[in-house]
Design a protein around this motif. Structure first.
Motif, PDB file in Angstrom:
ATOM      1  N   TYR A   1       2.917 -43.091 -28.921  1.00  7.86           N
ATOM      2  CA  TYR A   1       3.408 -42.300 -30.047  1.00  7.86           C
ATOM      3  C   TYR A   1       4.789 -42.795 -30.465  1.00  7.86           C
ATOM      4  CZ  TYR A   1       5.130 -38.445 -32.856  1.00  7.86           C
ATOM      5  OH  TYR A   1       5.672 -37.709 -33.891  1.00  7.86           O
ATOM      6  N   GLY A   2       5.643 -43.067 -29.502  1.00 10.78           N
ATOM      7  CA  GLY A   2       6.983 -43.570 -29.809  1.00 10.78           C
ATOM      8  C   GLY A   2       6.929 -44.897 -30.536  1.00 10.78           C
ATOM      9  N   ARG A   3       6.043 -45.782 -30.093  1.00  6.82           N
ATOM     10  CA  ARG A   3       5.921 -47.071 -30.774  1.00  6.82           C
ATOM     11  C   ARG A   3       5.389 -46.901 -32.201  1.00  6.82           C
ATOM     12  NH1 ARG A   3       4.670 -48.902 -25.447  1.00  6.82           N
ATOM     13  NH2 ARG A   3       2.437 -48.508 -25.723  1.00  6.82           N
ATOM     14  N   PHE A   4       4.493 -45.914 -32.367  1.00  8.36           N
ATOM     15  CA  PHE A   4       4.024 -45.632 -33.729  1.00  8.36           C
ATOM     16  C   PHE A   4       5.171 -45.169 -34.607  1.00  8.36           C
ATOM     17  CE2 PHE A   4       3.248 -42.027 -36.536  1.00  8.36           C
ATOM     18  CZ  PHE A   4       2.680 -42.705 -37.604  1.00  8.36           C
ATOM     19  N   GLU A   5       5.964 -44.213 -34.130  1.00  5.75           N
ATOM     20  CA  GLU A   5       7.075 -43.698 -34.940  1.00  5.75           C
ATOM     21  C   GLU A   5       8.094 -44.799 -35.231  1.00  5.75           C
ATOM     22  OE1 GLU A   5       7.288 -41.222 -36.674  1.00  5.75           O
ATOM     23  OE2 GLU A   5       5.991 -39.670 -35.859  1.00  5.75           O
ATOM     24  N   GLN A   6       8.292 -45.691 -34.292  1.00  9.40           N
ATOM     25  CA  GLN A   6       9.167 -46.839 -34.539  1.00  9.40           C
ATOM     26  C   GLN A   6       8.614 -47.692 -35.681  1.00  9.40           C
ATOM     27  OE1 GLN A   6      11.049 -49.583 -31.341  1.00  9.40           O
ATOM     28  NE2 GLN A   6       9.083 -50.535 -31.834  1.00  9.40           N
ATOM     29  N   ALA A   7       7.320 -47.978 -35.633  1.00 13.43           N
ATOM     30  CA  ALA A   7       6.689 -48.784 -36.679  1.00 13.43           C
ATOM     31  C   ALA A   7       6.713 -48.066 -38.019  1.00 13.43           C
ATOM     32  CB  ALA A   7       5.247 -49.118 -36.283  1.00 13.43           C
ATOM     33  N   ALA A   8       6.500 -46.756 -38.004  1.00 17.50           N
ATOM     34  CA  ALA A   8       6.541 -45.980 -39.244  1.00 17.50           C
ATOM     35  C   ALA A   8       7.941 -46.000 -39.847  1.00 17.50           C
ATOM     36  CB  ALA A   8       6.093 -44.543 -38.982  1.00 17.50           C
ATOM     37  N   SER A   9       8.951 -45.972 -39.005  1.00 16.80           N
ATOM     38  CA  SER A   9      10.334 -46.053 -39.495  1.00 16.80           C
ATOM     39  C   SER A   9      10.620 -47.436 -40.073  1.00 16.80           C
ATOM     40  CB  SER A   9      11.316 -45.740 -38.363  1.00 16.80           C
ATOM     41  OG  SER A   9      11.210 -44.392 -37.968  1.00 16.80           O
ATOM     42  N   ILE A  10      10.062 -48.463 -39.455  1.00 21.59           N
ATOM     43  CA  ILE A  10      10.217 -49.820 -39.982  1.00 21.59           C
ATOM     44  C   ILE A  10       9.663 -49.891 -41.405  1.00 21.59           C
ATOM     45  CG2 ILE A  10       9.368 -52.200 -39.773  1.00 21.59           C
ATOM     46  CD1 ILE A  10       9.525 -51.793 -36.700  1.00 21.59           C
ATOM     47  N   GLU A  11       8.468 -49.324 -41.589  1.00 17.32           N
ATOM     48  CA  GLU A  11       7.871 -49.335 -42.935  1.00 17.32           C
ATOM     49  C   GLU A  11       8.725 -48.583 -43.942  1.00 17.32           C
ATOM     50  OE1 GLU A  11       5.833 -47.753 -46.356  1.00 17.32           O
ATOM     51  OE2 GLU A  11       6.287 -46.503 -44.615  1.00 17.32           O
ATOM     52  N   ALA A  12       9.233 -47.426 -43.538  1.00 18.45           N
ATOM     53  CA  ALA A  12       9.987 -46.585 -44.474  1.00 18.45           C
ATOM     54  C   ALA A  12      11.344 -47.163 -44.822  1.00 18.45           C
ATOM     55  CB  ALA A  12      10.155 -45.190 -43.884  1.00 18.45           C
ATOM     56  N   PHE A  13      12.039 -47.709 -43.818  1.00 21.86           N
ATOM     57  CA  PHE A  13      13.440 -48.084 -44.022  1.00 21.86           C
ATOM     58  C   PHE A  13      13.697 -49.583 -44.123  1.00 21.86           C
ATOM     59  CE2 PHE A  13      13.494 -43.931 -41.837  1.00 21.86           C
ATOM     60  CZ  PHE A  13      14.096 -43.195 -42.847  1.00 21.86           C
ATOM     61  N   ASN A  14      12.710 -50.402 -43.756  1.00 21.83           N
ATOM     62  CA  ASN A  14      12.889 -51.847 -43.854  1.00 21.83           C
ATOM     63  C   ASN A  14      11.883 -52.524 -44.778  1.00 21.83           C
ATOM     64  OD1 ASN A  14      15.070 -52.544 -41.706  1.00 21.83           O
ATOM     65  ND2 ASN A  14      13.684 -51.124 -40.675  1.00 21.83           N
TER      66      ASN A  14
END
Length: 220
Positions: free
Chosen positions: A97-110
């Motif tokens: 789940y943590g790795r998913f949220e990290q990836a989701a943040s990458i999409e949103a902010f990078n």
């Protein structure tokens, strides 16, 4: 009652939700919103979506807007043994789940943070007869290019952004990146970034995206 998706057939946010519904084989009815005639700004619509944006869903009386929130809700409620786990369960596998949220943040902010305003300047403004701010567009595209270089590094060690299994974070890219790709403002299949190219070819060839990429319809 079947889930209803209210949106505009080719809007990037509507397509973001539609591809997730298709990926999980969730039956839905598409209800078009006439944004050209500003149906999304009427008092009746604003009672449902106070920002006057698309899409929103009506899942047997449960109303939800914001495309990424909708996708998380759908992935959580309609997870099934035969489909991919697009949203890892924080209780049973907090690391995934943590790795998913990290990836989701990458999409949103990078990615989205540069790609959306760049698309506004390079695609949407000209579409509606407005003038592109070339200086701003160039700066945004340079930032996006640097982000994609980092994507290539991340994807050199794993198949998808959150690891070796596809998640919502990967699917979130499809609609906006495809608009940019179709207008030749980016090339995610470029061999200069071989890992990005492999990832992009993988996610764009999924049957769920093939089903909706041309626009969502009641028969999609």
């Amino acid at each position: 009652m079947v889930l209803k998706l209210h949106g505009f057939p080719v809007s990037t946010c509507t397509l973001r939700v539609a591809v997730v519904l298709k990926e999980l084989n969730v039956p839905f009815e598409f209800v078009p919103v006439d944004v050209r005639n500003r149906a999304h700004k009427t008092p009746e619509y604003l009672k449902i979506q106070p920002f006057g944006q698309i899409p929103y869903i009506d899942d047997d009386g449960f109303i939800l807007y914001e495309s990424r929130a909708i996708c998380r809700y759908v992935a959580a409620k309609y997870r099934n043994a035969s489909g991919p786990v697009l949203l890892p369960d924080v209780n049973t596998d907090p690391e995934k789940y943590g790795r998913f949220e990290q990836a989701a943040s990458i999409e949103a902010f990078n990615f989205d943070a540069y790609a959306l305003p760049a698309a506004t300047e390079l695609v949407f403004k000209p579409m509606f007869g407005n003038t592109t701010d070339e200086v701003r567009a160039k700066a945004l595209m340079e930032s996006l290019s640097k982000s994609l270089d980092v994507y290539d590094t991340i994807l050199s060690n794993q198949k998808y952004l959150a690891g070796d299994n596809i998640t919502l974070a990967d699917l979130f890219h499809l609609s906006l990146a495809s608009v940019m790709q179709s207008k030749e403002h980016i090339n995610l299949a470029d061999e200069k970034r071989p890992n990005v190219a492999r990832w992009w070819n993988n996610i764009t060839s999924r049957p769920s995206w093939e089903a909706v990429k041309g626009g969502v319809s009641s028969s999609t």
